[in-house]
Structure formats: C-alpha cells, structure tokens
Motif scaffolding. Structure first.
Motif, PDB file in Angstrom:
ATOM      1  N   UNK A 385       0.812  -1.211   0.000  1.00  0.00           N
ATOM      2  CA  UNK A 385       0.000   0.000   0.000  1.00  0.00           C
ATOM      3  C   UNK A 385       0.847   1.263   0.000  1.00  0.00           C
ATOM      4  N   UNK A 386       2.089   1.184   0.516  1.00  0.00           N
ATOM      5  CA  UNK A 386       2.912   2.391   0.631  1.00  0.00           C
ATOM      6  C   UNK A 386       4.066   2.431  -0.367  1.00  0.00           C
ATOM      7  N   UNK A 387       3.996   1.567  -1.418  1.00  0.00           N
ATOM      8  CA  UNK A 387       5.076   1.569  -2.399  1.00  0.00           C
ATOM      9  C   UNK A 387       4.529   1.304  -3.798  1.00  0.00           C
ATOM     10  N   UNK A 388       5.029   2.044  -4.771  1.00  0.00           N
ATOM     11  CA  UNK A 388       4.657   1.863  -6.176  1.00  0.00           C
ATOM     12  C   UNK A 388       5.921   1.665  -6.998  1.00  0.00           C
ATOM     13  N   UNK A 389       5.918   0.629  -7.826  1.00  0.00           N
ATOM     14  CA  UNK A 389       7.043   0.342  -8.720  1.00  0.00           C
ATOM     15  C   UNK A 389       6.711   0.885 -10.099  1.00  0.00           C
ATOM     16  N   UNK A 390       7.644   1.632 -10.688  1.00  0.00           N
ATOM     17  CA  UNK A 390       7.460   2.159 -12.036  1.00  0.00           C
ATOM     18  C   UNK A 390       8.465   1.500 -12.966  1.00  0.00           C
ATOM     19  N   UNK A 391       7.970   0.786 -13.963  1.00  0.00           N
ATOM     20  CA  UNK A 391       8.809   0.281 -15.040  1.00  0.00           C
ATOM     21  C   UNK A 391       8.754   1.282 -16.181  1.00  0.00           C
ATOM     22  N   UNK A 392       9.904   1.781 -16.585  1.00  0.00           N
ATOM     23  CA  UNK A 392       9.940   2.854 -17.581  1.00  0.00           C
ATOM     24  C   UNK A 392      10.830   2.484 -18.764  1.00  0.00           C
ATOM     25  N   UNK A 393      10.315   2.720 -19.961  1.00  0.00           N
ATOM     26  CA  UNK A 393      11.124   2.684 -21.181  1.00  0.00           C
ATOM     27  C   UNK A 393      11.328   4.136 -21.590  1.00  0.00           C
ATOM     28  N   UNK A 430       6.794  -5.896 -20.420  1.00  0.00           N
ATOM     29  CA  UNK A 430       6.356  -7.267 -20.685  1.00  0.00           C
ATOM     30  C   UNK A 430       4.874  -7.297 -21.058  1.00  0.00           C
ATOM     31  N   UNK A 431       4.513  -8.240 -21.914  1.00  0.00           N
ATOM     32  CA  UNK A 431       3.115  -8.419 -22.302  1.00  0.00           C
ATOM     33  C   UNK A 431       2.593  -9.708 -21.703  1.00  0.00           C
ATOM     34  N   UNK A 432       1.268  -9.838 -21.638  1.00  0.00           N
ATOM     35  CA  UNK A 432       0.647 -11.065 -21.157  1.00  0.00           C
ATOM     36  C   UNK A 432       0.735 -12.142 -22.235  1.00  0.00           C
TER      37      UNK A 432
END
Length: 450
Positions: A385-393, A430-432
């Motif tokens: 709840x207190x952390x967000x991961x950002x994957x960036x290109x 990544x894609x599903x």
C-alpha cells in the motif's frame, strides 16, 4: 500438425490458410441469427423495453435448460424483472470453473472458449454459433452507427500468433481475403519494427482499425513523433481489450485524423458499453443488465447479466471490472440512471493511496504526460500500500534524476507524501500471454481495494 505446416509455409500460403479460416468464421458468424439480430437492432426504437423483454426470455431459457439455473425457480418462479434481479445469487469465475457442466445449457455445436487470465487465472467456458453471431451483429451495429460497414477494408491487431518464431522477414501481418482484413501481430509492434507496420498501413489504406489499445497507441506515437503524413484516413478506430485513456485517445486521433470510439465488453460475454457519435459512453441495454456496486465516490464495480451468453449463462456475474460514473447513483436507481464517464477496467487496474484512496489509470497517465516525450512506455505495479514500482522505457540520454524528480512531484499530488516510488528502467514492458500490455497492476488484494 496444422500449426507446423503453417509455421513452415511461405507467407503467401499462410495468407491462404488464414483466408480459409476466415471463410469458416464467416459461415459460423454471419448466419440467420446474425441477420435476425441486425434487423431487430436497426428497427428497434426503445432499447430499455427490449432489455426488459430479453431479460424475461433469457431467464426463462436458462432456468429450463441449465441444471444449475433451474434451482433459481425456487427464488423467482415467474418472469424475471430488473427490479427483482438482486434477489438472485451472484456468480463469478469460480462458479463457472466449479459448476461448468451444470451451468451449460446445450450439448451440441459447443465451441470451447477461454479467457486470457490477465487476473492470474484463465477460465474455460462454452459458447455457440447462436451467441457468437448475435454478439458480432451488435458489434457491427455499433460500428455501423459510426459509418463503418461490414465488408470494408479493415486493419486489426491482436493476440493471435500469426508470425512463426523462425521468421526472418519483417512481415508482421497476414491477410484474410474473405474478410478484407489485414491482421497485425501484437507481439512484434515495438522498436524498429514500428516503421514496417506504418508502411504497411499506408500501403493497405484501411477504412477502419480495431484491436489492442496499446499497440494502436504505439503506432500513433511513432507517427506523431516522426511527423509522418499518412496517405489514408480511416472512418473510425475502435480500440479493444485494454483501457483507453484520454491521452491515448488524443494521440491516436492526432495521428490518424479520425474519431476513436471506445467500447467495452468481455471475452466471456459481458453486455456492451460503447461510445456514441457525440463521444459519450453509454450502456447498451439491448445486450444485458448492468448492476453497479459502489467502491468509492463515483467508481462502481459492475455486476452483469449478458443476453449473448445463453450457452454458458452470465446471470448476476461479478465480472471484475469497474467504471466511473458522471454522478453517484441514487439508492434505488434505474438502468437509465447509469451514465458512464469512464471505463476503468479490471478491479486491479487502479492503484491505492493511504491518503487519497483510489488512483485511476487516467490520473497515472497524466502524471506520465508531465514528463513530456522522454518516457516511451510505462507501467505501474503496486505490491504494498505504501510503495509503487514504475517500469519505464525512456529515450536515450534522458536525465533520469530530473525525470524522477518530475514524476515524484506529480505522483505526490495524486498519492500524498507517504508513498515511496521505485524506478526500474527497462528495454520494453512485458506483455501477457495474449499479447496485451498492462498499464497498472494492483497486487494488493480485494480486501485492501475495497
């Protein structure tokens, strides 16, 4: 065996094989049920009256042909009305997984289907030419209202595997002659490959485009960033399968210079929500019943009953999708009260803040927009709840410290100051398994979201 033959055939033979498959699809979909449905839809003047009539017929059919739903007669043993529908029990994916044989209403001409499992689990169910053809009729009816007719040249992009692993050429599409459909692979639409997609679109000149939102948006970004002038103008574009943000819509309309018309349904057969010619989203009562359970503010979780699911019936089905309405619903609301502002999508397609509650895709996309053109693609993941991961290109030579400063400032406005952000720089998102790209992934669990 057929797949092996396809994979080892030259492209022109692959086009022939796909066209033969297209002919089979035509015979399966465009039958007498399709024609009857189109005639009814185009002549009907009161969709809400049709909704009431269809609910009665739907309930009568499934309680007489399904062992599972026959038990509902103990609760309501007469014609079902929308005002009484909440007396019946809810169902969800686990209901279908555990009781499929009891639920199914037919034993002939069954077509096995499955959901892609974007929420972690796939689900098998059955449909029938009767259901498929009527659903396709409604989709064509929706497109017809925007000027796109059956048989026009069409470009589509989706998760079908049409490009063999050993292919060395830059031909990432195949042509279905009988449907006049150029089908693009979603799995190769990035990086240097994008120029081949745009060149082919310019050559083919489709009158409509449909398919995965993120891929069409990627095309639009490439066109806009490289100032490419297209040699064609589609009548309309119909993104599917993934959420469409206002920024994505603006980018696509700028690139292709035509309207982008949003739509919502599901592979398993949820009723339709579509965009009208004025750009407003509206429920399509001819296709089913919508129940709205409040999550927070104007955001509601959908419980659906789908009239195009007479084989594996969806009656009060917890679809796992949410919408934002223009205003809160009264306690005793009617179907006419449901005014859609935005389709959010999966219930885990938004994030949570300790301080601010739900943060939607739209709020996240505008935060990314503040970074300008330096971010090529992005993805938000929340495991705590207190952390967000950002994957960036990102583009080459981007000042990452400055970029992170901008994004943290923007995200603090949305999340407050108690959320931490972890930045991962990646070559691609990544894609599903189905070829979709998920913008947000919420792994908090329902107990936190609700």
């Amino acid at each position: 065996m057929i797949q092996k033959i396809y994979d080892n055939s030259p492209v022109f033979l692959q086009n022939v094989m796909i066209s033969i498959k297209g002919l089979q699809i035509i015979r399966q979909r465009y039958n007498k049920y399709y024609k009857e449905e189109m005639e009814l839809l185009t002549s009907n003047i009161d969709p809400f009256k049709l909704q009431e009539d269809r609910l009665k017929l739907f309930y009568d059919y499934i309680t007489n042909h399904s062992e599972y739903f026959s038990r509902m007669k103990n609760i309501i043993n007469e014609k079902l009305t929308i005002s009484d529908i909440n007396k019946l029990p809810l169902m969800n994916k686990e209901t279908i997984r555990n009781h499929l044989d009891e639920i199914v209403t037919r034993d002939r001409e069954l077509i096995e289907m499955g959901t892609g499992g974007s929420t972690g689990k796939s689900m098998k169910y059955y449909t029938h030419p009767y259901d498929i053809s009527r659903k396709i009729a409604y989709l064509d009816f929706f497109k017809l209202k925007h000027g796109v007719k059956l048989g026009m040249k069409r470009a589509s992009v989706g998760g079908r595997s049409i490009v063999p692993m050993n292919q060395k050429s830059n031909v990432f599409w195949r042509y279905n002659y009988f449907l006049k459909q150029l089908y693009f692979s979603a799995y190769h639409a990035d990086g240097n490959n994008l120029k081949y997609y745009i060149e082919k679109l310019n050559e083919f000149k489709p009158l409509s485009i449909d398919g995965y939102t993120t891929v069409i948006h990627r095309w639009a970004q490439y066109i806009n960033n490289n100032n490419i002038e297209l040699t064609f103008k589609p009548i309309a574009i119909f993104p599917t399968a993934e959420a469409l943000t206002p920024e994505m819509k603006n980018d696509i309309e700028k690139a292709f210079k035509c309207p982008v018309r949003n739509q919502y349904a599901s592979s398993e057969g949820a009723p339709f929500i579509t965009e009208n010619i004025n750009g407003e989203l509206e429920i399509n009562p001819e296709t089913g019943v919508f129940e709205c359970r409040k999550i927070e503010g104007n955001i509601y979780e959908l419980v659906v009953t789908g009239f195009y699911t007479t084989t594996t019936p969806l009656l009060r089905y917890e679809i796992g999708d949410s919408v934002e309405l223009n205003q809160e619903l009264p306690e005793k609301y009617s179907q006419k009260d449901i005014k859609i502002k935005r389709i959010i999508g999966r219930n885990n397609d938004f994030l949570m803040s300790n301080e601010r509650g739900i943060i939607t895709n739209v709020n996240l996309s505008t935060a990314i927009k503040a970074a300008g053109n330096s971010v090529i693609a992005s993805q938000f993941i929340q495991n705590e709840i207190n952390e967000v991961i950002l994957n960036l290109v990102v583009k080459e030579n981007v000042d990452r410290k400055r970029l992170e400063k901008i994004l943290v400032e923007q995200l603090n406005i949305r999340f407050g100051h108690t959320t931490l952000y972890k930045f991962n720089y990646v070559d691609r998102i990544d894609v599903t398994k189905g070829g979709k790209t998920r913008f947000t992934i919420n792994n908090l669990g329902n107990e936190v979201v609700k």
